[in-house]
Write a protein that holds these residues in place. Structure first.
Motif, PDB file in Angstrom:
ATOM      1  N   ILE A 186     -55.397  25.178 -35.063  1.00 32.76           N
ATOM      2  CA  ILE A 186     -56.370  24.683 -36.051  1.00 32.76           C
ATOM      3  C   ILE A 186     -56.382  23.163 -36.090  1.00 32.76           C
ATOM      4  O   ILE A 186     -57.441  22.536 -36.206  1.00 32.76           O
ATOM      5  N   TYR A 187     -55.210  22.547 -35.948  1.00 34.08           N
ATOM      6  CA  TYR A 187     -55.066  21.100 -36.157  1.00 34.08           C
ATOM      7  C   TYR A 187     -55.267  20.283 -34.878  1.00 34.08           C
ATOM      8  O   TYR A 187     -55.157  19.050 -34.924  1.00 34.08           O
ATOM      9  N   ILE A 188     -55.567  20.957 -33.776  1.00 32.15           N
ATOM     10  CA  ILE A 188     -55.817  20.207 -32.533  1.00 32.15           C
ATOM     11  C   ILE A 188     -57.112  20.632 -31.835  1.00 32.15           C
ATOM     12  O   ILE A 188     -57.529  19.993 -30.871  1.00 32.15           O
ATOM     13  N   ASP A 239     -56.786  11.973 -37.999  1.00 32.94           N
ATOM     14  CA  ASP A 239     -57.805  10.980 -37.636  1.00 32.94           C
ATOM     15  C   ASP A 239     -58.917  11.554 -36.767  1.00 32.94           C
ATOM     16  O   ASP A 239     -60.049  11.056 -36.797  1.00 32.94           O
ATOM     17  N   GLY A 240     -58.617  12.590 -35.996  1.00 31.67           N
ATOM     18  CA  GLY A 240     -59.617  13.144 -35.100  1.00 31.67           C
ATOM     19  C   GLY A 240     -60.644  14.039 -35.775  1.00 31.67           C
ATOM     20  O   GLY A 240     -61.586  14.491 -35.126  1.00 31.67           O
ATOM     21  N   PHE A 241     -60.471  14.312 -37.065  1.00 31.68           N
ATOM     22  CA  PHE A 241     -61.370  15.207 -37.786  1.00 31.68           C
ATOM     23  C   PHE A 241     -62.218  14.431 -38.789  1.00 31.68           C
ATOM     24  O   PHE A 241     -61.686  13.792 -39.708  1.00 31.68           O
ATOM     25  N   ILE A 242     -63.513  14.478 -38.600  1.00 30.58           N
ATOM     26  CA  ILE A 242     -64.438  13.875 -39.559  1.00 30.58           C
ATOM     27  C   ILE A 242     -64.892  14.989 -40.487  1.00 30.58           C
ATOM     28  O   ILE A 242     -65.721  15.827 -40.126  1.00 30.58           O
ATOM     29  N   GLN A 273     -58.685  18.077 -24.007  1.00 29.98           N
ATOM     30  CA  GLN A 273     -58.707  19.416 -24.579  1.00 29.98           C
ATOM     31  C   GLN A 273     -58.412  19.444 -26.066  1.00 29.98           C
ATOM     32  O   GLN A 273     -58.798  20.389 -26.754  1.00 29.98           O
ATOM     33  N   ILE A 274     -57.701  18.452 -26.589  1.00 32.34           N
ATOM     34  CA  ILE A 274     -57.292  18.498 -27.994  1.00 32.34           C
ATOM     35  C   ILE A 274     -57.651  17.189 -28.688  1.00 32.34           C
ATOM     36  O   ILE A 274     -58.060  16.225 -28.060  1.00 32.34           O
ATOM     37  N   ALA A 283     -58.662  25.305 -44.124  1.00 32.91           N
ATOM     38  CA  ALA A 283     -60.084  25.633 -44.266  1.00 32.91           C
ATOM     39  C   ALA A 283     -60.947  24.382 -44.256  1.00 32.91           C
ATOM     40  O   ALA A 283     -62.062  24.388 -43.720  1.00 32.91           O
ATOM     41  N   ARG A 284     -60.455  23.309 -44.842  1.00 31.59           N
ATOM     42  CA  ARG A 284     -61.233  22.070 -44.931  1.00 31.59           C
ATOM     43  C   ARG A 284     -61.623  21.547 -43.554  1.00 31.59           C
ATOM     44  O   ARG A 284     -62.730  21.018 -43.383  1.00 31.59           O
ATOM     45  N   ILE A 285     -60.759  21.674 -42.579  1.00 28.79           N
ATOM     46  CA  ILE A 285     -61.036  21.088 -41.267  1.00 28.79           C
ATOM     47  C   ILE A 285     -61.682  22.086 -40.302  1.00 28.79           C
ATOM     48  O   ILE A 285     -61.772  21.829 -39.109  1.00 28.79           O
ATOM     49  N   ALA A 286     -62.151  23.207 -40.834  1.00 28.32           N
ATOM     50  CA  ALA A 286     -62.831  24.187 -39.985  1.00 28.32           C
ATOM     51  C   ALA A 286     -64.133  23.610 -39.439  1.00 28.32           C
ATOM     52  O   ALA A 286     -64.778  22.781 -40.093  1.00 28.32           O
ATOM     53  N   PRO A 287     -64.547  24.039 -38.262  1.00 27.80           N
ATOM     54  CA  PRO A 287     -65.832  23.578 -37.715  1.00 27.80           C
ATOM     55  C   PRO A 287     -67.000  24.244 -38.425  1.00 27.80           C
ATOM     56  O   PRO A 287     -66.869  25.343 -38.975  1.00 27.80           O
TER      57      PRO A 287
END
Length: 246
Positions: free
Chosen positions: A11-13, A139-142, A133-134, A161-165
Motif C-alpha cells: 500500500i505504501y509503495i 512524499d510520493g503520495f499527493i 516500480q515503487i 485508506a487515505r492514500i488509496a488510488p
C-alpha cells in the motif's frame, strides 16, 4: 492463504503504471498463472463476479501486453465489490514487482464485453513496468490531508485508506472512525468532472475500503463488512468495516 502483511506493505509503495515494457512470453504466462490463482475476497459474496485476462488484441490497449477485465452481475453494491476485489489483486501483483493501473474508461472489444452472462465493469492494465516500480511514503503520495476526509481520530487504518488510488485522484470518500467501526461515505459530487465519472466513484470507494480492510488484517485483527448506517449531510452511506480481536 493471502499474505495481508505483504499487501499492507505494498500500500505504501504502490504506484499506477501507464507505461510498460514488452513482456516476454514466459513472464507473461507466469503473470497470468498468478492472476488465475488469486484468492478473491469479496465484500459481498452473493454478487457473482469473474476476473479474466485479455490479451492486447482483445481490448483496445496500447499500454501493455495484456489487461485484466472485471465482470459482475449488476446488483446493489456491485461497483464497490469490484473495487474491493480489484485492489487486492492490484496490490498482489505489485508486491511481485509487476505494474498495474486501473483503466476506468477503457473496455474490451465488443465480443469480450460480456462473459458468462456478466458485464465487464472495468479493466486494469498489467505487465512489466517500464520505469520506477515503487514510490516513497509519504512524499510520493499527493493526497488530501487526513482532516479533509477523516471524521474522528486518524490512525494506521484510516491512513491506509487515505492514500488509496482513485480516478483522477479525486478521493471521493469520507471515513468516520467510531472506535471499532469505520463508516464509509461517498461525498456528493461537486464538479462536472465528478458527475461524469459517477460510475467510477463507487469503485473508488471499494478500493479505499480494501486498503483499510487489508491494514486491519495485517495488524492481526478480524475485519468484516456490513451495511448498517445512514447518510450524512456530506455524503451517501456506503458501508462499514467492523474491527474485532483475532
Amino acid at each position: 492463504m493471502k499474505n495481508y502483511k505483504s499487501l499492507a506493505q505494498t500500500i505504501y509503495i504502490r504506484k499506477s503504471h501507464r507505461k510498460f515494457s514488452r513482456t516476454p512470453a514466459e513472464i507473461l504466462e507466469k503473470d497470468i498463472d498468478l492472476i488465475k490463482a488469486f484468492d478473491i475476497q469479496p465484500l459481498d459474496g452473493s454478487i457473482r463476479v469473474k476476473v479474466k485476462i485479455l490479451r492486447k488484441e482483445e481490448v483496445i490497449n496500447k499500454r501493455s501486453d495484456y489487461c485484466i477485465a472485471f465482470y459482475s452481475e449488476e446488483k446493489p453494491h456491485y461497483l464497490e465489490n469490484i473495487g474491493f476485489i480489484g485492489q487486492q489483486l492490484d496490490l498482489e501483483l505489485q508486491s511481485k514487482g509487476l505494474g498495474t493501473c486501473w483503466w476506468g474508461m477503457k473496455k474490451p472489444k465488443k465480443e469480450y464485453k460480456r462473459e458468462d452472462g456478466l458485464n465487464c465493469i472495468i479493466t486494469m492494465t498489467a505487465g512489466m513496468p517500464y520505469n520506477e516500480q515503487i514510490r516513497s511514503y509519504p512524499d510520493g503520495f499527493i493526497r488530501k490531508a487526513a482532516k479533509e476526509i477523516i471524521i474522528g481520530e486518524s490512525n494506521s487504518l484510516t491512513e491506509a485508506a487515505r492514500i488509496a488510488p482513485s480516478a483522477i485522484n479525486l478521493q471521493p470518500w469520507l471515513i468516520e472512525n467510531t472506535g471499532n467501526k469505520y463508516n464509509f461515505y461517498l461525498r456528493h459530487p461537486k464538479s462536472l468532472l465528478e458527475k461524469m465519472i459517477k460510475d467510477i466513484r463507487p469503485i473508488d470507494m471499494g478500493i479505499a475500503i480494501a486498503h483499510l480492510f487489508i491494514q486491519a488484517k495485517a495488524e492481526g485483527s478480524n475485519a468484516s463488512f456490513i451495511y448498517e448506517g445512514k447518510n450524512i449531510p456530506q455524503g451517501k452511506y456506503t458501508g462499514s468495516i467492523i474491527i474485532s480481536p483475532a
